[in-house]
Design an enzyme around this catalytic site. Sequence first.
Site, PDB file in Angstrom:
ATOM      1  CE  LYS A 277      20.659 -44.960 -45.035  1.00 32.04           C
ATOM      2  NZ  LYS A 277      21.508 -43.878 -45.482  1.00 32.04           N
TER       3      LYS A 277
ATOM      4  CE  LYS B  93      15.977 -40.412 -43.043  1.00 31.56           C
ATOM      5  NZ  LYS B  93      17.207 -39.720 -42.864  1.00 31.56           N
TER       6      LYS B  93
ATOM      7  CE  LYS C 109      21.653 -35.468 -48.130  1.00 31.34           C
ATOM      8  NZ  LYS C 109      22.278 -36.546 -47.364  1.00 31.34           N
TER       9      LYS C 109
HETATM   10  P1  ATP Z   1      20.305 -40.465 -46.832  1.00 33.84           P
HETATM   11  O1  ATP Z   1      18.928 -40.549 -47.404  1.00 33.84           O
HETATM   12  O2  ATP Z   1      21.394 -40.562 -47.848  1.00 33.84           O
HETATM   13  O3  ATP Z   1      20.482 -41.355 -45.641  1.00 33.84           O
HETATM   14  P2  ATP Z   1      19.484 -38.141 -45.448  1.00 33.84           P
HETATM   15  O4  ATP Z   1      18.581 -37.390 -46.340  1.00 33.84           O
HETATM   16  O5  ATP Z   1      18.905 -38.935 -44.356  1.00 33.84           O
HETATM   17  O6  ATP Z   1      20.449 -39.004 -46.325  1.00 33.84           O
HETATM   18  P3  ATP Z   1      21.832 -37.219 -44.021  1.00 33.84           P
HETATM   19  O7  ATP Z   1      22.983 -36.678 -44.761  1.00 33.84           O
HETATM   20  O8  ATP Z   1      21.919 -38.613 -43.562  1.00 33.84           O
HETATM   21  O9  ATP Z   1      20.497 -37.072 -44.884  1.00 33.84           O
HETATM   22  O10 ATP Z   1      21.495 -36.288 -42.793  1.00 33.84           O
HETATM   23  C1  ATP Z   1      21.901 -34.943 -42.607  1.00 33.84           C
HETATM   24  C2  ATP Z   1      21.108 -34.351 -41.469  1.00 33.84           C
HETATM   25  O11 ATP Z   1      19.748 -34.159 -41.856  1.00 33.84           O
HETATM   26  C3  ATP Z   1      21.059 -35.240 -40.227  1.00 33.84           C
HETATM   27  O12 ATP Z   1      21.195 -34.439 -39.059  1.00 33.84           O
HETATM   28  C4  ATP Z   1      19.697 -35.861 -40.260  1.00 33.84           C
HETATM   29  O13 ATP Z   1      19.208 -36.171 -38.974  1.00 33.84           O
HETATM   30  C5  ATP Z   1      18.884 -34.746 -40.893  1.00 33.84           C
HETATM   31  N1  ATP Z   1      17.724 -35.264 -41.597  1.00 33.84           N
HETATM   32  C6  ATP Z   1      17.735 -36.134 -42.640  1.00 33.84           C
HETATM   33  N2  ATP Z   1      16.493 -36.377 -43.065  1.00 33.84           N
HETATM   34  C7  ATP Z   1      15.648 -35.637 -42.276  1.00 33.84           C
HETATM   35  C8  ATP Z   1      14.232 -35.458 -42.228  1.00 33.84           C
HETATM   36  N3  ATP Z   1      13.437 -36.059 -43.093  1.00 33.84           N
HETATM   37  N4  ATP Z   1      13.732 -34.617 -41.298  1.00 33.84           N
HETATM   38  C9  ATP Z   1      14.539 -33.985 -40.430  1.00 33.84           C
HETATM   39  N5  ATP Z   1      15.892 -34.116 -40.415  1.00 33.84           N
HETATM   40  C10 ATP Z   1      16.445 -34.926 -41.325  1.00 33.84           C
END
Ligand code: ATP
Length: 329
Positions: A111, A192, A195
């Site tokens: 990040k 991955k 968001k």
């Molecule tokens: P950001 O992009 O803002 O970092 P994020 O989409 O990674 O956000 P988080 O709020 O950080 O989402 O994560 C919430 C939960 O979703 C965590 O347990 C994380 O491991 C899971 N998660 C996030 N992205 C994935 C993915 N692509 N596949 C499976 N699990 C995910």
Amino acid sequence: MARVFSGIQPTGDMHLGNYLGAVRQWVADQDTHDAIYCVVDLHAITSPYDPAELAEQTRRTATILLAAGLDPDRCTLFVQSHVPAHTELTWILNCVATVGELRRMTQFKEKGRGQESVSAGLFDYPVLMAADILAYDTDRVPVGDDQRQHLELARDIALRFNHRFGKTLVVPEAAIPPFGARVMDLQHPTAKMSKSANSPQGTIALLDDPGVITKRLTSAVTDSESDIRFDPEQKPGVANLLQILAAATGKAIPDVERDHAGKGYGALKAATAEAVVEFLRPLRARYEELEADPGRVTALLTLGADKAEAIATKVITRVRDAVGLLPRA
Ligand code: ATP
Ligand code: LTN
């Protein structure tokens, strides 16, 4: 009952990766565990964000969680910043964690890469996460695969704390699902689904219109072969579609693989789109119902914060005592 705790950032609309990697397990754990879930707004402010939108996004994230099946009668759902114990414990744990171990966190490196300035909060993000978990005597933390290293750090901090100050903190275990733990971006299947990163073309938000979902899945990147098999290394795009299809239909991956053997990528994409649209239909309906009554969500979050605070206050009192702070008379 063993306790589970997990959190999600209000950084944007929840997507299929969040659901399959984490929230699906959260819903299931409500029946078997003392379950506590948190919208981690203090984590969301570690990267650039719009203050005018944070509160609304926090409420929206909580509403989607309720629509996805969290039931306030069977779990505790609250907003991180409503319970000051999280930040208080972060400070104390900051004095146990080391700069060296924080520097090794791959999420921080990723990040922070390419940014001209990185906040100290982003560096400290994993300690706040450890505090979230440790403030509730958590046994088990259901998260996606990307959080494995952060969980390991939370365990190390708890073990070191206990070694230094006597047995005070419960050492948590990660609970990472056997599949769905890493849903990939539809346009860049080696990254991955996320968001905040990439373009929305590669993401399916839980509240996307059926038309958008169909378009994104039917234009998902695959490869130049034509055989359908689950091989995340060689065929990440196809493997990703297979895992999404399996999850949306409740089937095992080998079964969907067999169903589609010999059929084209077009058919696989169409079947996945249809399954995901159907799978998300009831969630959308529940979201609309909840959205019509925002006062109800606010009231539920207040109740959640009260329940959470009662637990965290006991733990923080134990921690203050263990590290030798003078009690307030
Ligand atoms: P950001 O992009 O803002 O970092 P994020 O989409 O990674 O956000 P988080 O709020 O950080 O989402 O994560 C919430 C939960 O979703 C965590 O347990 C994380 O491991 C899971 N998660 C996030 N992205 C994935 C993915 N692509 N596949 C499976 N699990 C995910
Ligand atoms: N860093 C996590 C979100 C998170 C979390 C937690 C998860 C913050 N605090 C405590 C589990 C337990 C992420 O998913 N990016």
